[in-house]
Design an enzyme around this catalytic site. Structure first.
Site, PDB file in Angstrom:
ATOM      1  N   CYS A 120       0.878  -1.176   0.000  1.00 41.08           N
ATOM      2  CA  CYS A 120       0.000   0.000   0.000  1.00 41.08           C
ATOM      3  C   CYS A 120       0.907   1.215   0.000  1.00 41.08           C
ATOM      4  O   CYS A 120       1.806   1.319   0.837  1.00 41.08           O
ATOM      5  CB  CYS A 120      -0.866  -0.013   1.259  1.00 41.08           C
ATOM      6  N   CYS A 150      -0.754   4.469  -6.137  1.00 40.82           N
ATOM      7  CA  CYS A 150      -1.777   3.875  -5.262  1.00 40.82           C
ATOM      8  C   CYS A 150      -2.129   2.540  -5.880  1.00 40.82           C
ATOM      9  O   CYS A 150      -2.320   2.444  -7.096  1.00 40.82           O
ATOM     10  CB  CYS A 150      -3.013   4.785  -5.183  1.00 40.82           C
TER      11      CYS A 150
END
Lengths: 256, 256
Positions: free
Chosen positions: B61, B173
């Site tokens: 992440c 992302c």
């Protein structure tokens, strides 16, 4: 964050009351979480407020209102009020036989709280639609223009194509009033929008009067708690509160 | 949820390894949270995995990769790898003198991790843009069509209007690869997109070989942990994992 629209209505309606507001900003949004998780988080949040000696708790969030019976039991005899019952009653007042449209988060739609609250008093047909992009759009300030309109058409056209067309549309999420303009343009001015904020403020006023709990003199300034950075809370919060939020009145707390 | 794009690339690259995946679905998204909160949550998540005896931790992440140095110290001597460094290195390989475009969550952009990682090796100019709607759009499956295109133009046009135009755009992302098609159409085919998933898988492979940790035979089936309802994890997860997720291999855990 959207609960601040409810707080704004409450503060306007009840200028003699002091409010403590808690926004669980570290774990938001609640809209995509399961009912179990939402109930658990809502109880932690409510305890943080009752620890500060409040006299009444408002669940100023449609998704968290799924925990209303659970919080009422856990906090008894403290009065606890949610936004679902007042919204359902207001929709029935406009269209007693329906059909009633409800737009809300995925969690609220799945939980079916509006359907249950409406069907407790009426057999009016209820049609629901989850609008997952409305919350991040409102938080980004993307509340008008071609993108907002296209997204609103995507969610609302299927709901409004239903025959007969709903006469009333419940804004079943406290963020959605920020998109009222574009929603009205898409559904048409003949559809009444029910905004929980003002309606809940009326319900809280009635409950305070019933219980003899109404304050006559404001005992101090409002105070805000959040679970993540206070500066972002104050900045984004102003969009929803409609008034400046003094960063000095915002305090970070840990609910775990 | 987006971390599953990284897990997919890892599982394809390293078929001999068994992966334990943890998605903190009760508290997602991390993208709007403060660095302090993200670091704290990331450490809780990492401990849940190290308790099960893993040999290496991947922070799959971008937002949580802000906690990389903190996790490396807390978990030492366990090797911990994030997605930022591999992404920055790949962008520099394409455009050593920049300019390099980075699109990411609000948290990643504010934290400036890509800017730091790139400027550790180069003076290439870096331009960043937060794209808050991309995550909820990807989770809703709204990855193509006029709304996706309009939102992509809103975020990317100002970035691409810069002179000279960025030659490379880092998808900072793990959700954004789901929008690769529309992003390519908007920025033009001459801009190289850097997708962290495949690049991170290469970096993990190198690290395993360096440390002599590479497995030769898969010691069991992959396992998934999540912190909210497993059925939603399995359902939404398949969008990102690109493969069916057996609900029987998904287990709910509490990180608090």
């Amino acid at each position: 964050m959207g609960g601040l629209t409810v707080m704004q209505a409450l503060a306007a309606k009840l200028p003699g009351e002091r409010f403590l507001y808690l926004g669980d900003t570290a774990r938001l949004p609640y809209g995509t979480k399961s009912a179990d998780t939402v109930r658990r988080y809502a109880l932690q949040a409510a305890h943080a407020l009752t620890d500060h000696g409040v006299k009444l708790v408002v669940i100023a969030c449609n998704t968290a209102s799924v925990g209303l019976p659970y919080l009422q039991e856990a906090l008894a005899p403290m009065p606890v009020i949610g936004v679902i019952e007042p919204g359902a009653a207001a929709a029935l007042a406009v269209a007693p036989n329906g059909p009633i449209g409800v737009i809300a988060t995925e969690g609220t739609v799945k939980g079916g709280a509006y359907v249950r609250a409406i069907h407790a008093h009426s057999t009016a047909p209820v049609v629901q639609q989850a609008c997952p992009l409305f919350v991040p759009m409102a938080e980004e300030g993307l509340t008008d223009g071609p993108i907002a309109e296209a997204v609103a058409h995507r969610y609302l056209d299927p709901l409004m194509a239903r025959l007969p067309k709903p006469k009333v549309l419940v804004l079943g999420c406290t963020h959605y009033p920020a998109l009222k303009g574009v929603i009205t343009r898409v559904v048409g001015p003949e559809v009444t929008l029910v905004d929980s904020a003002a309606i809940t403020a009326n319900a809280v006023e009635r409950l305070l009067d019933e219980k003899g709990l109404r304050a006559t003199e404001k005992p101090g300034e409002h105070h805000f708690y959040c679970t993540d950075a206070p500066d972002r809370f104050a900045r984004v919060g102003e969009i929803f509160f409609g008034n400046p939020i003094d960063p000095g009145a915002v305090e970070q707390v840990d609910l775990q």
